[in-house]
Motif scaffolding. Structure first.
Motif, PDB file in Angstrom:
ATOM      1  N   SER A 143       0.820  -1.214   0.000  1.00 13.32           N
ATOM      2  CA  SER A 143       0.000   0.000   0.000  1.00 13.32           C
ATOM      3  C   SER A 143       0.854   1.265   0.000  1.00 13.32           C
ATOM      4  O   SER A 143       0.380   2.347  -0.326  1.00 13.32           O
ATOM      5  N   LEU A 153      -4.444  -1.057  -4.741  1.00  9.30           N
ATOM      6  CA  LEU A 153      -5.732  -1.188  -4.079  1.00  9.30           C
ATOM      7  C   LEU A 153      -6.167   0.066  -3.323  1.00  9.30           C
ATOM      8  O   LEU A 153      -7.286   0.565  -3.495  1.00  9.30           O
ATOM      9  N   GLY A 157      -9.182   2.727  -4.248  1.00  8.93           N
ATOM     10  CA  GLY A 157     -10.227   3.095  -3.287  1.00  8.93           C
ATOM     11  C   GLY A 157     -10.368   4.606  -3.211  1.00  8.93           C
ATOM     12  O   GLY A 157     -11.480   5.146  -3.229  1.00  8.93           O
ATOM     13  N   TYR A 171     -13.119   2.495   2.359  1.00 11.45           N
ATOM     14  CA  TYR A 171     -11.922   2.060   3.085  1.00 11.45           C
ATOM     15  C   TYR A 171     -12.142   0.732   3.804  1.00 11.45           C
ATOM     16  O   TYR A 171     -11.251  -0.093   3.925  1.00 11.45           O
ATOM     17  N   VAL A 174     -11.760  -1.862   1.225  1.00  8.39           N
ATOM     18  CA  VAL A 174     -10.327  -2.054   0.979  1.00  8.39           C
ATOM     19  C   VAL A 174      -9.724  -2.905   2.100  1.00  8.39           C
ATOM     20  O   VAL A 174      -8.997  -3.873   1.847  1.00  8.39           O
TER      21      VAL A 174
END
Lengths: 208, 251
Positions: A143, A153, A157, A171, A174
């Protein structure tokens, strides 16, 4: 999601390819090799991932080395992971007692053959639980690619939130996706671990 | 059984670790089919001597001969190690392999014997040590005595010219010592050449052809068991044997 998985697997793969020779050097190398590796490791393990990524992506172009954001992420996280993975393998190889190698040599095996047939199969079993842990850490660290503008990812989002304005829901989604993949990795490698387990022989290494 | 051919000859073997001399010139030889037992206080170089014979520890000087071949100057030590069995105090079984595979691995990976044939040999040796039913168990599932018998079978499978035993029963619970010693006794009777470091005086007395008493890196005395126990020549031997008999009760 796809990009996140790509980052995870490529990072882990690069880390693995680097970590194996590094761990051999740590166990079997002379003192210069050991010292060099110790420095490599200390550096990579002491710098925050984000600083490593910024250094590679924003810093390196100043000395003429330029990477795409995606490549910078793989290199930065991959090298960092190699430092951790090499520790896992080094510990695993060392914890297979030297008496095992001695017995192998007494049968007339060369060092290499003894390593391949006797030490390695046991070391892999010991390394698997902590390696599984490293796998999930790499997944979550992917991330950080967000910071270099890679559409993984988390950023995906973010884009959806920008149009729908549902931060809580997005979130959470996610988070659930990371959660599912982490559990899947643990389950899969856990079953490999069970399949490889030596009856009656407890591997005393546990997941951090 | 001809007892004339010399299988192993050790000549003036010396070894020091740092400035501590562990072996100070040890010489002896072993004829085919002989069983010799090395006794002596701990820290006198008995185990080092065994490890030197198959070069797991490199001696500083002196020569070792296995039949016609000089071990100490061998180009291919791995080839010679195949012919010298070694049984360890801590068994040294491969933890990730079954008893059968432990015995097979030297045959398939070192001698390159075809798998089915290797399995046949391994089963034969496991049967010889009374473990045919435990063939598929892993070391961690076996008792200490069973582990050591697997260790012996593993050494036997390589059809060595001599087997070295480094305190094979020292790590065992008292009730498990007997089964290992009886396997070794049978082996000695079948004509295997054996060099055994042990504190088992009963075994030394009844099975060995000759006892070597070592102290401080020297061979102090070597003679037949009758001679050694009834009529030790050296005062140090006398003292050591007396201490042992105090400890274990004279047999």
């Amino acid at each position: 999601m796809w990009v996140t998985l790509q980052i995870t697997f490529l990072t882990l793969g690069l880390g693995l390819v680097l970590a194996l020779p590094i761990s051999f050097g740590q166990v079997y190398g002379n003192k210069w090799i050991k010292a060099l590796i110790a420095v490599y490791e200390k550096i990579l393990r002491s710098i925050p991932e984000l600083v490593i990524l910024f250094l590679i992506f924003y810093g390196f172009p100043k000395i003429g080395i330029r990477f795409s954001p995606f490549a910078a992420v793989i290199i930065g996280l991959g090298f960092r992971s190699s430092a951790y993975q090499s520790q896992i393998f080094r510990g695993a190889i060392n914890s297979v007692s030297s008496a095992q190698m001695r017995a192998a040599r007494s049968l007339g095996m060369t060092n290499l053959r003894g390593f391949i047939n006797i030490v390695l199969p046991q070391a892999i079993r010991i390394a698997l639980p902590p390696w599984t842990n490293e796998f999930t850490i790499v997944l979550k660290d992917s991330s950080l690619a967000y910071a270099l503008g890679v559409t993984e990812l988390l950023r995906q989002g973010g884009y959806i939130i920008a149009t729908k304005y549902e931060p809580m829901l997005i979130y959470l989604t996610v988070a659930v996706m990371y959660f599912i993949v982490t559990i899947a990795i643990n389950k899969t490698l856990g079953s490999v671990e069970k399949r490889l387990a030596i009856p009656g022989f407890d591997v005393k290494e546990t997941v951090r | 059984m001809s007892k004339e051919r010399v299988v192993l000859r050790v000549e003036n073997l010396k070894k020091a670790f740092g400035d501590k001399e562990v072996l100070k010139g040890v010489s002896f030889d072993m004829k085919e089919g002989e069983t010799k037992v090395i006794i002596g206080p701990s820290g006198t170089g008995k185990s080092t001597l065994l490890s030197c014979i198959n070069m797991l520890v490199t001696p500083d000087s002196g020569q070792i001969w296995l039949e016609e071949e000089e071990v100490t100057s061998a180009k291919n030590i791995n080839k010679i190690r195949q012919e010298i069995g070694f049984v360890f105090q801590d068994f040294g079984l491969f933890n990730h392999l079954t008893a059968l595979k432990n015995v097979m691995v030297g045959l398939t990976k070192v001698k390159k014997i075809e798998k089915d044939f290797a399995k046949e040999i391994a089963m034969k040796e496991l049967t010889r040590v009374g473990l045919e039913r435990e063939a598929n168990m892993y070391p961690a599932q076996l008792s200490g005595g069973q582990k050591q018998r697997v260790g012996i079978a593993r050494a036997l499978a390589m059809s060595p010219k001599i087997i070295l035993f480094d305190e094979p029963t020292s790590a065992l619970d008292p009730e498990l010592i007997g089964e290992v010693l009886s396997v070794m006794k049978n082996l000695a009777e079948s004509g295997m050449t054996m060099l055994v470091v042990t504190h088992e005086m009963g075994f030394a007395r009844t099975v060995s052809d000759e006892i070597i008493f070592m102290e401080h890196g020297h061979i102090v005395e070597q003679s037949s068991p009758e001679e050694m126990f009834k009529n030790p020549k050296n005062p140090r031997t006398k003292e050591f044997l007396f201490k042992l008999s105090e400890l274990y009760g004279s047999e």
